[in-house]
Enzyme design. Structure first.
Site, PDB file in Angstrom:
ATOM      1  N   CYS A 111      49.876  15.821  39.932  1.00  0.00           N
ATOM      2  CA  CYS A 111      50.304  17.133  40.427  1.00  0.00           C
ATOM      3  C   CYS A 111      50.494  17.103  41.939  1.00  0.00           C
ATOM      4  O   CYS A 111      51.321  17.841  42.478  1.00  0.00           O
ATOM      5  CB  CYS A 111      49.307  18.211  40.028  1.00  0.00           C
ATOM      6  SG  CYS A 111      47.614  17.901  40.585  1.00  0.00           S
ATOM      7  N   HIS A 680      43.834  20.995  41.877  1.00  0.00           N
ATOM      8  CA  HIS A 680      45.174  21.031  41.291  1.00  0.00           C
ATOM      9  C   HIS A 680      46.166  21.506  42.346  1.00  0.00           C
ATOM     10  O   HIS A 680      45.867  22.414  43.132  1.00  0.00           O
ATOM     11  CB  HIS A 680      45.197  21.974  40.084  1.00  0.00           C
ATOM     12  CG  HIS A 680      46.517  22.002  39.372  1.00  0.00           C
ATOM     13  ND1 HIS A 680      47.090  20.880  38.808  1.00  0.00           N
ATOM     14  CD2 HIS A 680      47.381  23.032  39.133  1.00  0.00           C
ATOM     15  CE1 HIS A 680      48.256  21.212  38.263  1.00  0.00           C
ATOM     16  NE2 HIS A 680      48.441  22.508  38.448  1.00  0.00           N
TER      17      HIS A 680
END
Length: 755
Positions: A111, A680
Site C-alpha cells: 500500500c 496502512h
C-alpha cells in the site's frame, strides 16, 4: 501477427530507422507507441531498448527476425504474459471510465507503493509528459547513475494503463519487480515508507530521463561575500550542467544554507537544490505515562495512574507527578520496570525518563522515607520480593529446581534491626494480607514445631555474598540490579511481629534468597559485598490453592486521572515551515568543518527558501526516532486546499506584479493510518481532467469532497503552483509548442517547461 516483411539495412543504420521502416511496412501511425524485439538463435526474444544505436552496436546479423510490437489502447503490451489488469480481456476492452480513476492492487504490504504512485500519477505536467510520449526521446540508457531506462519505462506503463480509461484497477507487479531489482530495500513484501519510495522513484526517474549524457565535474560554489543573486544563479547553472530532466523542471527548487562557526564566527553561504521539503512538526514537551502505584497499606489495591511528565524529565519528575495524586512524598517512592514477574530494572531518581518505553509496565512502590539521624528513627532496608510456586519435579538446568515465578513482585521496607527470617515472614504476611488468608485456629499446630530459621538473621547488605557454610538458612543472595543498600530508611508504621499473637502457626510459605532473575543458581551470583538481597516467597501448590486468592491479587483500581487525555492542539502547515527555517545547532554526529579554524565545529545552521518548484512536495516528519524511543506524531496539521502562500518564506526578491508565482493549490495527499509497527497508506488526489477529488485505497477508488481531505493521517502533501495550473488549462492548438513557463521560479529567469 501480420505476414513477415523483408528489408535491407546497413550495419551503420540506426535501430530507429528499422523501427520507422517497420511502421511504414505495416502501416502503423508514428503517433502510436511501438518497440522492437529481436529473435535469438535459441528462439527467445530480447528487447531492443535503445533505438539510437546502430545495427552493429546492437549485434544484429543478416537474416535475424525483428518483431515490432504496438501498445494496446488500454496501455498494455501484447507481449505481457501476465495481464496487469485484474479483470478479463473482454471486460477490460468493453469498460470505459474516467482516465486516472484506476485502483492499484495490493500485492502484499505494498500500500505504501500504491499511495506514492497515485500521488505522482496525479501531477498533471508529469503525467502529460508520459502520455504524450515525450519521455521516449529522453530515455538515458547509458547513465551510470541511472537504471538503464527500466524504471522510467515501467512507470510509463503504469501511467498509460491508469489513464487509458479501460481499467478499473491494475496489478503493478512488473513495477514492483523493477523497484526491488534496483533498490534491494524494497525487495519482498514488508511494509515500507511511502515517502522513502517516493524519494527513490523521483531520483530514479530523474537519472533515467536525464538529458545530460556525460556529467562533468562541478565544484560547489561558496558565496565568499558575493551577492546572493549572483551565487544562486551560479549554483543553479552548476546543478543544470549535471542534472537536466523533467523531474528537475517539475520538482526541484533551491535552498540558501547559512552556517556560522561558534568559535571564529566564520559564515559559509551556499545554495543547494532540493526535491521536496521534509518539515518537522512542533513537538509537545510533555509526555503521558501510565504507572501502577503500590501503597504500603496492604488493604489498598494497586492504583493505575496516568501522569503528565516532561518528555526529557527524570524519574524524580515521575515521582513528583504521582505525589500530587496520592499525597505520598516522592522521597517515599521507588520506581521499577516489571517484566515476566520479576524486576527488569529498578530506577534511580536521577535516571532519564527516555529509557522507559510506552509499552513498559512501570510500578511505583511506596517505601519508608530516607534515613535521618534522629533518636526516634531506625534505618530500613528495601528488599525486593518475588513470588514462586513449586512445580512437579522438573530440573531447569539445576537453576529453578521446579520453582516458577508468578504474580507481581514487591519492594518491602524492613527495619534493619528486625532482619530475621521470622520477622520478615510476619512482615510479608501482613503485606500480603489482602489476598493471603491466615490459617484458622483449626490449622494451628501444637506449638512443638521446630523452626530453625526463627532466630536466624537475614544477610545484611554488607554481608550478603559472604555467609557461613554452617548457616542452615537459605542460600545467600546475588546482585540486586540497582537497589542501593541502606538507601531508604525508617519510620515504617506497619505492625511488627511483636504486634501479633505469639502462638505458633503453621507457615504458609518459605523464604529463600535468590538473584535478581528470581533463581537460586549460585553460578549466577557475583561476590559483591554491597549487593542487596532478593527474597523469594516459595509456595507449595496446595498451600497456594488454599490460602492465596489469585483474583484478588491481580485486582487494581483506576484513579480518576486515567480518563485524562493529553489534548494535542492542531498546528498550521505554516508553523511547520517556520520551524523548518529556524536556526538550529548541528548534532555531534554531524559536525561542520570550518575552513578558518581547521577543525570540525558544531555550527549553527539556517535553511531559507530561495526558489520553489512548479510542484512542491511537503513531507510531514511524523515519525520520530531517538536512542531510546520511537513514536509517530498524530498531531492534526491544518493545511489549505487552495492559496497556500509562500511569499513570506521565499527570501529571493519577488515580482510583486505576479503574486500567483508564490501561491499553491493542493493536488494530492499520501495518508498513513496506524502506528510504527503496522499501518496502512492511502491517497487523496485531484483528477487533472475533471477536477474531482478521489480517495484511492489500493484497488478501491471513491469520490470525496474537499472537507474530507484534512486529517491526522496526512503524511506527504503535493502542491501545484497556480500559474502552472493556468498554463495547463490553456492547452495549445495542435502543431503549436507549449507556452513557456513564467520566469519567477528559475534563478536564471529561463523557461522550466519541456519543449
Amino acid at each position: 501477427m501480420d505476414t513477415p516483411r523483408t528489408a535491407q539495412f546497413s550495419q551503420r543504420d540506426s535501430l530507429d530507422l528499422v523501427l520507422r521502416t517497420a511502421q511504414d511496412q505495416f502501416v502503423v501511425s508514428p503517433q502510436e507507441e511501438t518497440r522492437l524485439w529481436v529473435k535469438n538463435a535459441e528462439g527467445s526474444f530480447e528487447r531492443l531498448c535503445n533505438t539510437r544505436v546502430t545495427l552493429c552496436d546492437a549485434s544484429l546479423e543478416s537474416g535475424q527476425v525483428v518483431v515490432m510490437e504496438t501498445r494496446s489502447k488500454d496501455g498494455t503490451w501484447p507481449s505481457q504474459q501476465t495481464r496487469t489488469a485484474s479483470s478479463g480481456p473482454k471486460e477490460e476492452e468493453e469498460f470505459q471510465g474516467q482516465p486516472g480513476i484506476c485502483g492499484l492492487t495490493n500485492l502484499g504490504n505494498t500500500c505504501f507503493m500504491n499511495s506514492a504512485l497515485q500521488c505522482l500519477s496525479n501531477v498533471p505536467q508529469l503525467t502529460e509528459y508520459f502520455l504524450k510520449n515525450r519521455y521516449l526521446e529522453e530515455l538515458n540508457f547509458c547513465n551510470p547513475l541511472g537504471m538503464k531506462g527500466e524504471i522510467a519505462e515501467a512507470y510509463a506503463d503504469l501511467v498509460k494503463q491508469a489513464w487509458s480509461g479501460h481499467h478499473r484497477n491494475i496489478v503493478p507487479n512488473v513495477f514492483k519487480t523493477k523497484v526491488g531489482h534496483f533498490a534491494s530495500q524494497f525487495l519482498g513484501y514488508q511494509q515500507h515508507d511511502s515517502q522513502e519510495l517516493l524519494s527513490f522513484l523521483l531520483d530514479g526517474l530523474h537519472e533515467d530521463l536525464n538529458r545530460v549524457k556525460k556529467k562533468e565535474y562541478v565544484e560547489q560554489c561558496e558565496a565568499a561575500g558575493r551577492p546572493d543573486q549572483e551565487v544562486a544563479v551560479e549554483a543553479w547553472q552548476n546543478h543544470k550542467r549535471r542534472n537536466d530532466s523533467v523531474i528537475v523542471d517539475t520538482f526541484h527548487g533551491l535552498f540558501k544554507s547559512t552556517l556560522v562557526c561558534p568559535d571564529c564566527g566564520n559564515v559559509s553561504v551556499t545554495f543547494d537544490p532540493f526535491c521536496y521539503l521534509s518539515v518537522p512538526l512542533p513537538v509537545s514537551h510533555k509526555r503521558v505515562m501510565e504507572v501502577f502505584f503500590v501503597s504500603m497499606d496492604p488493604r489498598r489495591k494497586p492504583e493505575q495512574h496516568r501522569l503528565v511528565v516532561p518528555k526529557k524529565g527524570k524519574i524524580s519528575d515521575l515521582c513528583l507527578a504521582l505525589a500530587k495524586h496520592t499525597g505520598v512524598s516522592p522521597e517515599r517512592m521507588m520506581v521499577a520496570d516489571v517484566f515476566s514477574h520479576r524486576f527488569y530494572k529498578i530506577f534511580q531518581l536521577d535516571e532519564s525518563l527516555s529509557t522507559i518505553l510506552d509499552r513498559d509496565d512501570i510500578f511505583i512502590y511506596e517505601v519508608s522515607g530516607r534515613s535521618s539521624i534522629t533518636e526516634n528513627t531506625r534505618e530500613d532496608v528495601v528488599i525486593p520480593i518475588y513470588l514462586r510456586e513449586r512445580t512437579p519435579a522438573r530440573d531447569y538446568n539445576n537453576s529453578y529446581y521446579g520453582l516458577m515465578l508468578f504474580g507481581h513482585p514487591l519492594l518491602v521496607s524492613v527495619p534493619r534491626d528486625r532482619l530475621s527470617w521470622d520477622a520478615l515472614y510476619h512482615i510479608l504476611l501482613y503485606r500480603l494480607s489482602r489476598y493471603v488468608t491466615r490459617p484458622s485456629s483449626d490449622d494451628e499446630d501444637d506449638g512443638d514445631e521446630k523452626d530453625t530459621e526463627a532466630g536466624k538473621n537475614i544477610p545484611k547488605p554488607e554481608n550478603v555474598a559472604g555467609g557461613s557454610s554452617q548457616d542452615p538458612g537459605p542460600e545467600q543472595a546475588g546482585p540486586s540490579s540497582g537497589v542501593a543498600s541502606g538507601s531508604r530508611a525508617p519510620a515504617d508504621s506497619s505492625p511488627g511481629p511483636s504486634d501479633w499473637p505469639q502462638r505458633r502457626r503453621k507457615h504458609l510459605f518459605t523464604l529463600q534468597t535468590v538473584n535478581s532473575n528470581g533463581t537460586s543458581d549460585r553460578s549466577n551470583f557475583n561476590e559483591d559485598t554491597q549487593a542487596q538481597p532478593y527474597i523469594a516467597i516459595d509456595w507449595d501448590p496446595e498451600m497456594k490453592k488454599r490460602y492465596y486468592d489469585e483474583v484478588e491479587a491481580e485486582g487494581y483500581v483506576k484513579h480518576d486521572c486515567v480518563g485524562y487525555v493529553l489534548k494535542k492542539a492542531p498546528v498550521r502547515l505554516q508553523e511547520c515551515i517556520e520551524l523548518f527555517t529556524t536556526v538550529e545547532t548541528l548534532e555531534k554526529e554531524n559536525p561542520w568543518y570550518c575552513p578558518n579554524c581547521k577543525q570540525h565545529q558544531l555550527a549553527t545552521k539556517k535553511l531559507d527558501l530561495w526558489t520553489l518548484p512548479e510542484t512542491l512536495i511537503i513531507h510531514l516528519k511524523r515519525f520520530s526516532y531517538t536512542k531510546f524511543s520511537r513514536e509517530k506524531l498524530d498531531t492534526l496539521v491544518e493545511f489549505p486546499i487552495r492559496d497556500l502562500d509562500f511569499s513570506e518564506f521565499v527570501i529571493k526578491p519577488q515580482d510583486e506584479s505576479a503574486p500567483e508565482l508564490y501561491k499553491y493549490d493542493l493536488i494530492a495527499v499520501s495518508n498513513h493510518y496506524g502506528g510504527l509497527r503496522d499501518g496502512h497508506y492511502t491517497t487523496f488526489a485531484c483528477n487533472k481532467d475533471s477536477g474531482q477529488w478521489h480517495y484511492f485505497d489500493d484497488n478501491s477508488v471513491s469520490p470525496v469532497t474537499e472537507n474530507q481531505i484534512e486529517s491526522k493521517a496526512a503524511y506527504v502533501l503535493f502542491y501545484q503552483r497556480q500559474d502552472v495550473a493556468r498554463r495547463l488549462q490553456t492547452k495549445p492548438q495542435p502543431g503549436q509548442p507549449d507556452p513557456p513557463a513564467p520566469p519567477a521560479c528559475d534563478p536564471l529567469s529561463e523557461s522550466m517547461d519541456i519543449n
